[in-house]
Write a protein that holds these residues in place. Structure first.
Motif, PDB file in Angstrom:
ATOM      1  N   ARG A 482      39.827  21.638  47.128  1.00 26.58           N
ATOM      2  CA  ARG A 482      39.777  22.061  45.724  1.00 26.58           C
ATOM      3  C   ARG A 482      39.427  20.874  44.824  1.00 26.58           C
ATOM      4  O   ARG A 482      38.592  20.986  43.927  1.00 26.58           O
ATOM      5  N   VAL A 491      34.876  25.480  40.263  1.00 24.45           N
ATOM      6  CA  VAL A 491      36.208  26.068  40.150  1.00 24.45           C
ATOM      7  C   VAL A 491      36.397  27.118  41.234  1.00 24.45           C
ATOM      8  O   VAL A 491      35.526  27.966  41.447  1.00 24.45           O
ATOM      9  N   ILE A 492      37.546  27.045  41.911  1.00 25.79           N
ATOM     10  CA  ILE A 492      37.895  28.023  42.937  1.00 25.79           C
ATOM     11  C   ILE A 492      38.832  29.062  42.326  1.00 25.79           C
ATOM     12  O   ILE A 492      39.780  28.720  41.611  1.00 25.79           O
ATOM     13  N   ARG A 493      38.545  30.343  42.595  1.00 20.41           N
ATOM     14  CA  ARG A 493      39.397  31.423  42.116  1.00 20.41           C
ATOM     15  C   ARG A 493      39.949  32.185  43.316  1.00 20.41           C
ATOM     16  O   ARG A 493      39.182  32.738  44.117  1.00 20.41           O
ATOM     17  N   ASP A 494      41.284  32.181  43.445  1.00 21.61           N
ATOM     18  CA  ASP A 494      41.946  32.939  44.505  1.00 21.61           C
ATOM     19  C   ASP A 494      42.521  34.212  43.895  1.00 21.61           C
ATOM     20  O   ASP A 494      43.347  34.154  42.975  1.00 21.61           O
ATOM     21  N   THR A 495      42.062  35.355  44.353  1.00 20.89           N
ATOM     22  CA  THR A 495      42.527  36.647  43.840  1.00 20.89           C
ATOM     23  C   THR A 495      42.918  37.537  45.016  1.00 20.89           C
ATOM     24  O   THR A 495      42.579  37.241  46.173  1.00 20.89           O
ATOM     25  N   THR A 499      38.500  34.987  47.687  1.00 24.24           N
ATOM     26  CA  THR A 499      38.257  33.713  47.021  1.00 24.24           C
ATOM     27  C   THR A 499      36.801  33.620  46.604  1.00 24.24           C
ATOM     28  O   THR A 499      35.901  33.955  47.375  1.00 24.24           O
ATOM     29  N   SER A 500      36.567  33.169  45.380  1.00 21.95           N
ATOM     30  CA  SER A 500      35.220  32.974  44.884  1.00 21.95           C
ATOM     31  C   SER A 500      35.131  31.617  44.206  1.00 21.95           C
ATOM     32  O   SER A 500      36.147  30.976  43.933  1.00 21.95           O
ATOM     33  N   TRP A 501      33.904  31.204  43.917  1.00 27.58           N
ATOM     34  CA  TRP A 501      33.729  29.921  43.233  1.00 27.58           C
ATOM     35  C   TRP A 501      32.685  30.056  42.136  1.00 27.58           C
ATOM     36  O   TRP A 501      31.808  30.911  42.169  1.00 27.58           O
ATOM     37  N   SER A 502      32.810  29.168  41.159  1.00 27.20           N
ATOM     38  CA  SER A 502      31.854  29.135  40.067  1.00 27.20           C
ATOM     39  C   SER A 502      31.914  27.760  39.429  1.00 27.20           C
ATOM     40  O   SER A 502      32.803  26.958  39.730  1.00 27.20           O
ATOM     41  N   GLU A 504      32.406  25.336  36.065  1.00 30.49           N
ATOM     42  CA  GLU A 504      33.147  25.382  34.801  1.00 30.49           C
ATOM     43  C   GLU A 504      32.191  25.713  33.668  1.00 30.49           C
ATOM     44  O   GLU A 504      31.042  25.319  33.679  1.00 30.49           O
TER      45      GLU A 504
END
Length: 504
Positions: A482, A491-495, A499-502, A504
Protein backbone atom coordinates in the motif's frame (compact mmCIF):
# COMPACT_ATOMS: atom_id res chain seq x y z
CA UNK A 1 -26.74 7.79 -25.52
CA UNK A 2 -30.53 8.01 -25.39
CA UNK A 3 -32.15 11.28 -24.42
CA UNK A 4 -35.66 12.19 -23.42
CA UNK A 5 -37.93 14.89 -24.70
CA UNK A 6 -40.03 14.96 -21.54
CA UNK A 7 -40.92 18.62 -20.95
CA UNK A 8 -39.44 20.13 -17.80
CA UNK A 9 -41.92 21.94 -15.58
CA UNK A 10 -41.39 25.67 -15.48
CA UNK A 11 -39.82 25.95 -18.95
CA UNK A 12 -41.50 28.58 -21.09
CA UNK A 13 -40.76 27.97 -24.79
CA UNK A 14 -38.96 30.91 -26.40
CA UNK A 15 -37.61 31.48 -29.87
CA UNK A 16 -34.07 30.37 -30.54
CA UNK A 17 -31.86 33.31 -31.43
CA UNK A 18 -28.58 33.12 -33.30
CA UNK A 19 -26.02 35.69 -34.35
CA UNK A 20 -26.18 36.22 -38.09
CA UNK A 21 -22.86 37.40 -39.52
CA UNK A 22 -24.74 38.89 -42.44
CA UNK A 23 -26.79 41.29 -40.31
CA UNK A 24 -24.32 41.51 -37.40
CA UNK A 25 -27.02 40.94 -34.82
CA UNK A 26 -28.94 38.18 -33.07
CA UNK A 27 -32.08 37.13 -34.89
CA UNK A 28 -34.89 34.74 -34.17
CA UNK A 29 -34.40 31.53 -36.07
CA UNK A 30 -37.19 30.66 -38.48
CA UNK A 31 -36.43 27.61 -40.65
CA UNK A 32 -37.66 27.42 -44.21
CA UNK A 33 -39.61 24.27 -43.29
CA UNK A 34 -41.17 23.95 -39.87
CA UNK A 35 -39.52 21.17 -37.89
CA UNK A 36 -36.59 20.84 -40.29
CA UNK A 37 -33.16 22.46 -40.42
CA UNK A 38 -30.74 22.56 -43.35
CA UNK A 39 -27.15 23.13 -42.26
CA UNK A 40 -24.06 23.40 -44.47
CA UNK A 41 -20.54 23.73 -43.03
CA UNK A 42 -17.33 24.09 -45.00
CA UNK A 43 -15.12 21.07 -44.39
CA UNK A 44 -11.41 20.40 -44.67
CA UNK A 45 -9.04 20.76 -47.57
CA UNK A 46 -7.53 17.29 -47.40
CA UNK A 47 -3.80 17.92 -47.56
CA UNK A 48 -2.64 17.65 -43.92
CA UNK A 49 -3.57 16.46 -40.44
CA UNK A 50 -6.35 18.27 -38.61
CA UNK A 51 -5.43 20.66 -35.80
CA UNK A 52 -7.15 22.28 -32.82
CA UNK A 53 -8.79 24.86 -35.10
CA UNK A 54 -10.47 22.12 -37.11
CA UNK A 55 -11.56 20.48 -33.86
CA UNK A 56 -13.24 23.67 -32.67
CA UNK A 57 -15.29 24.14 -35.82
CA UNK A 58 -16.23 20.45 -35.92
CA UNK A 59 -17.36 20.34 -32.28
CA UNK A 60 -19.19 23.69 -32.43
CA UNK A 61 -21.36 22.68 -35.37
CA UNK A 62 -21.76 19.16 -34.06
CA UNK A 63 -23.27 20.63 -30.88
CA UNK A 64 -25.50 22.95 -32.92
CA UNK A 65 -26.79 19.98 -34.93
CA UNK A 66 -27.22 17.94 -31.72
CA UNK A 67 -29.19 20.73 -30.06
CA UNK A 68 -31.59 21.02 -32.96
CA UNK A 69 -32.12 17.25 -32.75
CA UNK A 70 -32.61 17.47 -28.99
CA UNK A 71 -35.33 20.07 -29.60
CA UNK A 72 -37.07 17.64 -31.94
CA UNK A 73 -35.93 19.03 -35.30
CA UNK A 74 -35.02 16.93 -38.31
CA UNK A 75 -31.53 18.04 -39.31
CA UNK A 76 -29.95 17.67 -42.73
CA UNK A 77 -26.30 18.39 -42.08
CA UNK A 78 -23.89 18.68 -45.01
CA UNK A 79 -20.12 19.07 -44.60
CA UNK A 80 -17.90 18.77 -47.64
CA UNK A 81 -14.37 17.65 -48.44
CA UNK A 82 -12.17 19.67 -50.77
CA UNK A 83 -10.20 16.90 -52.45
CA UNK A 84 -8.65 18.90 -55.31
CA UNK A 85 -6.67 22.06 -54.56
CA UNK A 86 -3.24 23.67 -55.00
CA UNK A 87 -2.19 22.54 -51.51
CA UNK A 88 -3.16 18.93 -52.18
CA UNK A 89 -1.27 18.96 -55.47
CA UNK A 90 1.78 20.42 -53.73
CA UNK A 91 1.64 17.77 -50.97
CA UNK A 92 1.36 15.00 -53.56
CA UNK A 93 4.51 16.30 -55.23
CA UNK A 94 6.39 16.31 -51.93
CA UNK A 95 5.26 12.80 -51.03
CA UNK A 96 5.67 11.44 -54.54
CA UNK A 97 2.18 9.97 -54.67
CA UNK A 98 -1.00 10.65 -56.64
CA UNK A 99 -3.28 13.56 -55.71
CA UNK A 100 -6.32 11.32 -54.99
CA UNK A 101 -4.17 9.21 -52.67
CA UNK A 102 -3.18 12.29 -50.65
CA UNK A 103 -6.78 13.44 -50.34
CA UNK A 104 -8.04 9.99 -49.35
CA UNK A 105 -5.29 9.60 -46.74
CA UNK A 106 -6.22 12.79 -44.92
CA UNK A 107 -9.98 12.32 -45.33
CA UNK A 108 -9.63 8.91 -43.67
CA UNK A 109 -7.51 10.40 -40.89
CA UNK A 110 -10.03 13.22 -40.42
CA UNK A 111 -12.95 10.80 -40.15
CA UNK A 112 -11.11 8.66 -37.64
CA UNK A 113 -10.33 11.65 -35.42
CA UNK A 114 -13.87 13.02 -35.67
CA UNK A 115 -15.20 9.64 -34.58
CA UNK A 116 -12.88 9.68 -31.59
CA UNK A 117 -14.08 13.20 -30.73
CA UNK A 118 -17.66 11.96 -30.76
CA UNK A 119 -18.61 14.13 -33.72
CA UNK A 120 -21.75 12.65 -35.29
CA UNK A 121 -21.24 11.97 -38.99
CA UNK A 122 -23.03 14.56 -41.18
CA UNK A 123 -26.04 13.49 -43.21
CA UNK A 124 -23.95 14.01 -46.36
CA UNK A 125 -20.17 14.37 -46.77
CA UNK A 126 -19.70 15.18 -50.47
CA UNK A 127 -16.34 15.38 -52.20
CA UNK A 128 -15.63 18.17 -54.67
CA UNK A 129 -14.39 15.82 -57.39
CA UNK A 130 -17.76 14.04 -57.45
CA UNK A 131 -19.48 17.27 -58.55
CA UNK A 132 -17.21 18.61 -61.29
CA UNK A 133 -19.82 18.38 -64.06
CA UNK A 134 -22.30 20.51 -62.08
CA UNK A 135 -19.55 23.06 -61.37
CA UNK A 136 -18.81 23.30 -65.09
CA UNK A 137 -22.51 23.87 -65.82
CA UNK A 138 -22.73 26.53 -63.13
CA UNK A 139 -19.67 28.39 -64.45
CA UNK A 140 -21.18 28.23 -67.93
CA UNK A 141 -24.38 29.85 -66.62
CA UNK A 142 -22.39 32.69 -65.07
CA UNK A 143 -20.44 33.17 -68.29
CA UNK A 144 -23.62 33.29 -70.37
CA UNK A 145 -24.94 36.04 -68.09
CA UNK A 146 -21.78 38.08 -68.62
CA UNK A 147 -20.77 37.72 -64.97
CA UNK A 148 -17.83 35.40 -65.66
CA UNK A 149 -15.14 35.79 -68.32
CA UNK A 150 -12.46 33.64 -69.90
CA UNK A 151 -8.86 34.82 -69.76
CA UNK A 152 -6.02 32.67 -71.08
CA UNK A 153 -7.69 29.38 -70.12
CA UNK A 154 -8.88 30.57 -66.68
CA UNK A 155 -12.43 31.68 -65.93
CA UNK A 156 -12.97 34.52 -63.45
CA UNK A 157 -15.96 35.96 -61.64
CA UNK A 158 -16.32 39.68 -62.26
CA UNK A 159 -17.03 41.32 -58.89
CA UNK A 160 -17.97 44.56 -60.67
CA UNK A 161 -21.07 42.76 -61.97
CA UNK A 162 -22.28 41.98 -58.43
CA UNK A 163 -23.12 45.26 -56.62
CA UNK A 164 -23.63 43.57 -53.22
CA UNK A 165 -20.08 42.18 -53.11
CA UNK A 166 -18.71 42.64 -49.58
CA UNK A 167 -22.03 42.60 -47.75
CA UNK A 168 -21.13 39.61 -45.55
CA UNK A 169 -17.74 40.93 -44.42
CA UNK A 170 -18.94 44.54 -44.31
CA UNK A 171 -16.34 45.73 -46.79
CA UNK A 172 -17.01 48.14 -49.62
CA UNK A 173 -15.79 47.33 -53.11
CA UNK A 174 -13.98 50.65 -53.31
CA UNK A 175 -12.08 50.11 -50.06
CA UNK A 176 -11.14 46.56 -51.02
CA UNK A 177 -9.83 47.71 -54.38
CA UNK A 178 -7.88 50.56 -52.84
CA UNK A 179 -6.31 48.36 -50.22
CA UNK A 180 -5.97 45.15 -52.22
CA UNK A 181 -2.72 43.37 -51.57
CA UNK A 182 -2.72 40.86 -54.36
CA UNK A 183 -0.11 39.66 -56.79
CA UNK A 184 -0.23 41.40 -60.13
CA UNK A 185 -2.29 39.22 -62.43
CA UNK A 186 -2.77 40.60 -65.90
CA UNK A 187 -5.43 37.96 -66.56
CA UNK A 188 -7.88 39.72 -64.24
CA UNK A 189 -9.98 42.75 -65.14
CA UNK A 190 -10.18 43.63 -61.44
CA UNK A 191 -7.67 42.57 -58.74
CA UNK A 192 -10.59 41.28 -56.65
CA UNK A 193 -11.98 38.99 -59.38
CA UNK A 194 -11.71 35.38 -58.25
CA UNK A 195 -11.12 32.23 -60.22
CA UNK A 196 -13.94 29.81 -61.06
CA UNK A 197 -11.97 27.50 -63.36
CA UNK A 198 -8.20 26.99 -63.55
CA UNK A 199 -6.43 25.90 -66.71
CA UNK A 200 -4.45 22.72 -66.11
CA UNK A 201 -0.71 22.94 -65.62
CA UNK A 202 1.75 20.24 -66.61
CA UNK A 203 1.39 17.18 -64.38
CA UNK A 204 -1.77 18.36 -62.60
CA UNK A 205 -5.14 16.56 -62.53
CA UNK A 206 -7.62 17.91 -65.06
CA UNK A 207 -11.16 17.57 -66.38
CA UNK A 208 -12.47 18.45 -69.82
CA UNK A 209 -14.50 21.65 -70.02
CA UNK A 210 -15.72 24.21 -72.60
CA UNK A 211 -12.65 26.28 -71.68
CA UNK A 212 -10.16 23.45 -72.06
CA UNK A 213 -8.65 21.03 -69.60
CA UNK A 214 -8.58 22.29 -66.04
CA UNK A 215 -10.09 22.07 -62.58
CA UNK A 216 -12.51 24.13 -60.47
CA UNK A 217 -11.55 26.97 -58.18
CA UNK A 218 -12.11 26.54 -54.44
CA UNK A 219 -15.12 28.82 -53.97
CA UNK A 220 -17.38 27.30 -56.62
CA UNK A 221 -17.24 23.91 -54.89
CA UNK A 222 -19.30 24.87 -51.85
CA UNK A 223 -21.92 26.75 -53.86
CA UNK A 224 -22.57 23.67 -55.96
CA UNK A 225 -22.49 21.10 -53.16
CA UNK A 226 -24.63 23.09 -50.72
CA UNK A 227 -27.38 23.56 -53.31
CA UNK A 228 -27.10 19.96 -54.49
CA UNK A 229 -28.11 18.65 -51.06
CA UNK A 230 -30.04 21.53 -49.47
CA UNK A 231 -31.65 23.48 -52.31
CA UNK A 232 -31.19 26.94 -53.79
CA UNK A 233 -31.71 28.61 -50.41
CA UNK A 234 -31.23 26.79 -47.13
CA UNK A 235 -31.26 27.70 -43.45
CA UNK A 236 -27.73 27.93 -42.04
CA UNK A 237 -24.26 28.19 -43.56
CA UNK A 238 -21.41 27.80 -41.10
CA UNK A 239 -17.65 27.76 -40.85
CA UNK A 240 -14.67 29.34 -39.17
CA UNK A 241 -14.25 33.10 -38.88
CA UNK A 242 -11.37 32.93 -41.35
CA UNK A 243 -13.83 31.92 -44.09
CA UNK A 244 -15.96 35.08 -43.95
CA UNK A 245 -13.68 36.72 -46.50
CA UNK A 246 -13.01 35.80 -49.19
CA UNK A 247 -14.51 32.29 -49.27
CA UNK A 248 -18.04 32.91 -48.03
CA UNK A 249 -18.16 36.32 -49.62
CA UNK A 250 -17.37 34.71 -52.95
CA UNK A 251 -19.88 31.91 -52.38
CA UNK A 252 -22.63 34.46 -51.90
CA UNK A 253 -21.63 36.40 -55.00
CA UNK A 254 -21.52 33.44 -57.39
CA UNK A 255 -24.61 31.75 -55.91
CA UNK A 256 -26.80 34.82 -55.91
CA UNK A 257 -25.56 35.92 -59.33
CA UNK A 258 -26.48 32.52 -60.74
CA UNK A 259 -29.85 31.97 -59.05
CA UNK A 260 -31.04 35.43 -58.04
CA UNK A 261 -31.54 34.14 -54.49
CA UNK A 262 -29.41 34.27 -51.37
CA UNK A 263 -27.85 30.87 -50.64
CA UNK A 264 -28.46 30.85 -46.87
CA UNK A 265 -30.67 32.80 -44.49
CA UNK A 266 -28.24 32.68 -41.56
CA UNK A 267 -24.44 32.74 -41.50
CA UNK A 268 -22.67 31.41 -38.40
CA UNK A 269 -18.92 31.61 -37.77
CA UNK A 270 -16.85 30.28 -34.89
CA UNK A 271 -13.95 32.34 -33.53
CA UNK A 272 -10.22 31.80 -33.95
CA UNK A 273 -8.10 29.55 -31.76
CA UNK A 274 -4.99 31.15 -30.30
CA UNK A 275 -2.12 29.21 -28.75
CA UNK A 276 -0.76 30.83 -25.61
CA UNK A 277 -2.40 34.08 -26.81
CA UNK A 278 -0.72 33.93 -30.22
CA UNK A 279 -2.47 33.20 -33.50
CA UNK A 280 -1.81 29.69 -34.77
CA UNK A 281 0.74 29.69 -37.55
CA UNK A 282 2.91 27.05 -39.18
CA UNK A 283 5.72 29.60 -39.45
CA UNK A 284 5.68 30.02 -35.66
CA UNK A 285 5.32 26.28 -35.18
CA UNK A 286 2.41 26.47 -32.73
CA UNK A 287 0.05 24.14 -34.57
CA UNK A 288 -1.32 21.37 -32.36
CA UNK A 289 -2.79 18.40 -34.20
CA UNK A 290 -5.84 16.58 -32.87
CA UNK A 291 -4.15 13.18 -32.97
CA UNK A 292 -1.29 14.45 -30.78
CA UNK A 293 -3.68 15.98 -28.23
CA UNK A 294 -5.65 12.75 -28.00
CA UNK A 295 -2.48 10.85 -27.21
CA UNK A 296 -2.56 12.53 -23.78
CA UNK A 297 -6.16 13.56 -23.21
CA UNK A 298 -9.49 11.78 -23.42
CA UNK A 299 -11.58 13.11 -26.34
CA UNK A 300 -14.25 14.43 -23.99
CA UNK A 301 -11.61 16.53 -22.25
CA UNK A 302 -10.95 18.31 -25.53
CA UNK A 303 -14.69 18.71 -26.20
CA UNK A 304 -15.27 20.20 -22.76
CA UNK A 305 -12.40 22.64 -23.25
CA UNK A 306 -13.76 23.75 -26.62
CA UNK A 307 -17.27 24.29 -25.26
CA UNK A 308 -16.31 26.28 -22.16
CA UNK A 309 -16.11 29.43 -24.28
CA UNK A 310 -18.84 30.88 -26.48
CA UNK A 311 -18.34 29.66 -30.03
CA UNK A 312 -17.94 33.19 -31.44
CA UNK A 313 -15.27 34.20 -28.91
CA UNK A 314 -11.55 33.73 -29.53
CA UNK A 315 -10.29 30.65 -27.73
CA UNK A 316 -6.92 30.50 -25.97
CA UNK A 317 -5.43 27.02 -26.13
CA UNK A 318 -2.78 25.77 -23.74
CA UNK A 319 -1.76 22.53 -22.07
CA UNK A 320 -2.84 23.90 -18.67
CA UNK A 321 -6.33 24.61 -20.00
CA UNK A 322 -6.68 20.98 -21.05
CA UNK A 323 -5.52 19.82 -17.61
CA UNK A 324 -8.25 21.98 -16.06
CA UNK A 325 -10.82 20.57 -18.50
CA UNK A 326 -9.74 17.06 -17.53
CA UNK A 327 -10.49 17.85 -13.89
CA UNK A 328 -13.87 19.24 -14.92
CA UNK A 329 -14.99 16.21 -16.90
CA UNK A 330 -13.82 13.93 -14.08
CA UNK A 331 -16.03 15.88 -11.65
CA UNK A 332 -19.04 15.33 -13.90
CA UNK A 333 -18.34 11.62 -14.30
CA UNK A 334 -17.83 11.34 -10.55
CA UNK A 335 -21.28 12.86 -10.05
CA UNK A 336 -22.80 10.34 -12.47
CA UNK A 337 -21.08 7.52 -10.64
CA UNK A 338 -22.38 8.80 -7.31
CA UNK A 339 -25.94 8.97 -8.67
CA UNK A 340 -25.72 5.46 -10.14
CA UNK A 341 -24.42 4.07 -6.87
CA UNK A 342 -27.16 5.87 -4.99
CA UNK A 343 -29.88 4.53 -7.26
CA UNK A 344 -28.51 1.01 -6.79
CA UNK A 345 -28.12 0.96 -3.00
CA UNK A 346 -30.50 3.47 -1.40
CA UNK A 347 -33.81 2.11 -0.22
CA UNK A 348 -36.60 4.69 0.15
CA UNK A 349 -38.33 5.17 3.48
CA UNK A 350 -41.67 3.43 3.00
CA UNK A 351 -43.22 5.59 5.71
CA UNK A 352 -42.21 8.85 4.02
CA UNK A 353 -44.94 9.52 1.43
CA UNK A 354 -44.11 13.16 0.71
CA UNK A 355 -40.91 14.75 -0.54
CA UNK A 356 -38.34 15.60 2.07
CA UNK A 357 -37.00 19.15 2.26
CA UNK A 358 -33.72 18.02 0.64
CA UNK A 359 -35.59 16.28 -2.18
CA UNK A 360 -37.72 19.33 -2.86
CA UNK A 361 -34.58 21.44 -2.97
CA UNK A 362 -32.88 19.07 -5.45
CA UNK A 363 -36.02 18.87 -7.64
CA UNK A 364 -36.27 22.66 -7.72
CA UNK A 365 -32.59 22.95 -8.60
CA UNK A 366 -32.97 20.45 -11.43
CA UNK A 367 -35.92 22.34 -12.92
CA UNK A 368 -34.10 25.64 -12.54
CA UNK A 369 -31.01 24.29 -14.29
CA UNK A 370 -33.03 22.55 -17.01
CA UNK A 371 -34.87 25.78 -17.79
CA UNK A 372 -31.63 27.76 -17.71
CA UNK A 373 -29.99 25.21 -19.98
CA UNK A 374 -32.66 25.69 -22.66
CA UNK A 375 -32.51 29.47 -22.21
CA UNK A 376 -28.72 29.51 -22.60
CA UNK A 377 -28.69 27.28 -25.67
CA UNK A 378 -31.55 29.23 -27.25
CA UNK A 379 -29.42 32.36 -26.82
CA UNK A 380 -27.05 31.76 -29.73
CA UNK A 381 -25.92 28.34 -28.45
CA UNK A 382 -24.25 29.68 -25.30
CA UNK A 383 -22.53 26.46 -24.25
CA UNK A 384 -20.34 28.29 -21.71
CA UNK A 385 -23.36 29.37 -19.67
CA UNK A 386 -25.17 26.05 -20.16
CA UNK A 387 -22.14 24.11 -18.94
CA UNK A 388 -21.85 26.36 -15.90
CA UNK A 389 -25.41 25.43 -14.96
CA UNK A 390 -24.67 21.72 -15.34
CA UNK A 391 -21.70 22.04 -12.99
CA UNK A 392 -23.94 23.88 -10.51
CA UNK A 393 -26.38 20.97 -10.60
CA UNK A 394 -23.54 18.49 -10.10
CA UNK A 395 -22.52 20.32 -6.93
CA UNK A 396 -26.12 20.23 -5.69
CA UNK A 397 -26.36 16.48 -6.38
CA UNK A 398 -23.12 15.76 -4.54
CA UNK A 399 -24.30 17.79 -1.56
CA UNK A 400 -27.63 15.98 -1.55
CA UNK A 401 -26.11 12.48 -1.70
CA UNK A 402 -23.34 13.45 0.70
CA UNK A 403 -25.66 14.16 3.61
CA UNK A 404 -24.88 11.84 6.51
CA UNK A 405 -28.52 11.57 7.52
CA UNK A 406 -29.80 11.15 3.96
CA UNK A 407 -33.20 9.52 3.71
CA UNK A 408 -35.36 9.26 0.62
CA UNK A 409 -39.12 9.37 0.37
CA UNK A 410 -41.07 7.03 -1.88
CA UNK A 411 -40.60 9.60 -4.62
CA UNK A 412 -36.96 10.35 -3.86
CA UNK A 413 -35.54 7.80 -6.27
CA UNK A 414 -37.73 9.23 -9.03
CA UNK A 415 -36.32 12.71 -8.35
CA UNK A 416 -32.80 11.28 -8.47
CA UNK A 417 -33.58 9.35 -11.66
CA UNK A 418 -35.05 12.42 -13.38
CA UNK A 419 -31.93 14.36 -12.46
CA UNK A 420 -29.80 11.61 -13.97
CA UNK A 421 -31.93 11.77 -17.14
CA UNK A 422 -31.38 15.52 -17.46
CA UNK A 423 -27.61 15.04 -17.18
CA UNK A 424 -27.84 12.44 -19.95
CA UNK A 425 -29.82 14.91 -22.09
CA UNK A 426 -27.28 17.66 -21.53
CA UNK A 427 -24.52 15.14 -22.20
CA UNK A 428 -26.08 14.27 -25.54
CA UNK A 429 -26.16 17.93 -26.59
CA UNK A 430 -22.56 18.55 -25.56
CA UNK A 431 -21.27 15.17 -26.69
CA UNK A 432 -20.06 14.59 -23.13
CA UNK A 433 -20.74 11.87 -20.55
CA UNK A 434 -21.15 9.37 -23.36
CA UNK A 435 -19.43 6.53 -21.50
CA UNK A 436 -20.24 4.56 -18.40
CA UNK A 437 -18.42 6.21 -15.47
CA UNK A 438 -16.55 3.03 -14.60
CA UNK A 439 -15.22 2.71 -18.13
CA UNK A 440 -14.24 6.39 -18.28
CA UNK A 441 -12.32 6.25 -15.00
CA UNK A 442 -10.58 3.04 -16.04
CA UNK A 443 -9.39 4.74 -19.24
CA UNK A 444 -8.20 7.79 -17.31
CA UNK A 445 -6.46 5.60 -14.74
CA UNK A 446 -4.65 3.56 -17.38
CA UNK A 447 -3.69 6.66 -19.35
CA UNK A 448 -2.23 8.32 -16.27
CA UNK A 449 -0.29 5.20 -15.38
CA UNK A 450 1.21 5.28 -18.87
CA UNK A 451 2.08 8.99 -18.58
CA UNK A 452 3.78 8.46 -15.23
CA UNK A 453 5.76 5.46 -16.39
CA UNK A 454 3.86 2.74 -14.56
CA UNK A 455 3.15 -0.57 -16.19
CA UNK A 456 -0.54 -1.47 -15.76
CA UNK A 457 0.32 -5.15 -15.46
CA UNK A 458 2.89 -4.37 -12.78
CA UNK A 459 0.32 -2.43 -10.75
CA UNK A 460 -2.23 -5.23 -11.17
CA UNK A 461 0.35 -7.75 -10.01
CA UNK A 462 1.13 -5.69 -6.90
CA UNK A 463 -2.56 -5.41 -6.09
CA UNK A 464 -2.95 -9.15 -6.59
CA UNK A 465 0.03 -9.81 -4.28
CA UNK A 466 -1.48 -7.52 -1.65
CA UNK A 467 -4.82 -9.35 -1.83
CA UNK A 468 -2.97 -12.63 -1.28
CA UNK A 469 -1.02 -11.13 1.65
CA UNK A 470 -4.25 -9.97 3.29
CA UNK A 471 -5.78 -13.41 2.79
CA UNK A 472 -2.72 -14.90 4.53
CA UNK A 473 -2.99 -12.24 7.27
CA UNK A 474 0.45 -10.95 6.31
CA UNK A 475 -0.53 -7.39 7.26
CA UNK A 476 3.06 -6.16 7.16
CA UNK A 477 3.46 -7.15 3.49
CA UNK A 478 0.02 -5.76 2.62
CA UNK A 479 0.85 -2.42 4.25
CA UNK A 480 4.23 -2.32 2.54
CA UNK A 481 2.59 -2.66 -0.90
CA UNK A 482 0.00 0.00 0.00
CA UNK A 483 2.83 2.40 0.93
CA UNK A 484 4.73 1.53 -2.24
CA UNK A 485 1.71 2.39 -4.37
CA UNK A 486 0.90 5.48 -2.32
CA UNK A 487 4.31 6.90 -3.24
CA UNK A 488 3.02 6.98 -6.82
CA UNK A 489 -0.29 8.57 -5.73
CA UNK A 490 -2.08 5.26 -6.21
CA UNK A 491 -4.92 4.63 -3.77
CA UNK A 492 -6.13 1.15 -2.82
CA UNK A 493 -9.82 0.68 -2.00
CA UNK A 494 -10.89 -2.43 -0.08
CA UNK A 495 -14.66 -3.00 -0.24
CA UNK A 496 -16.97 -5.97 0.31
CA UNK A 497 -17.08 -6.30 -3.48
CA UNK A 498 -13.30 -6.57 -3.78
CA UNK A 499 -10.17 -4.44 -4.08
CA UNK A 500 -9.65 -1.72 -6.67
CA UNK A 501 -7.09 0.98 -7.30
CA UNK A 502 -7.06 4.49 -8.65
CA UNK A 503 -4.95 7.63 -8.65
CA UNK A 504 -5.49 10.36 -6.08
Amino acid sequence: MRFSRKPIRGIVPVALKLYNTMTRKKEEFHPLQEGRVGLYVCGITAYDSCHIGHARSAVVFDVIARYFKYRGKEVTYVKNYTDIDDKIIEKAGKLGIAVPEVAERFITEHDREMDRLGVIRPTYSPKATDHISRMISWIGELESKGIAYLSDGDVYFSVDKFPDYGKLSGRSLEDMQAGARVDINEKKKNPLDFVLWKAAKEGEPWWESPWGRGRPGWHIECSVMSQEYLGTTFDIHGGGEDLVFPHHENEIAQSQAATGKQPANYWLHNGFVRVNREKMSKSIGNIFNIKDILEEFHPEVLRLFLLQSHYRSPLDFSHDSLVEARQGIMRLYSTLQTIDEGLARIEPDQKQSVLTEAEEKLAAKREEVAAGFIEAMDDDFNTARALGLVFDLARAINAFLGEKSLRLSLFGLEILHETRVFLADAGFVFGLLQEEPENFFRQERDARAKREGWDINEIAELVKTRIAARAARDWSRADEIRRQLAEKNIVIRDTPDGTSWSFE
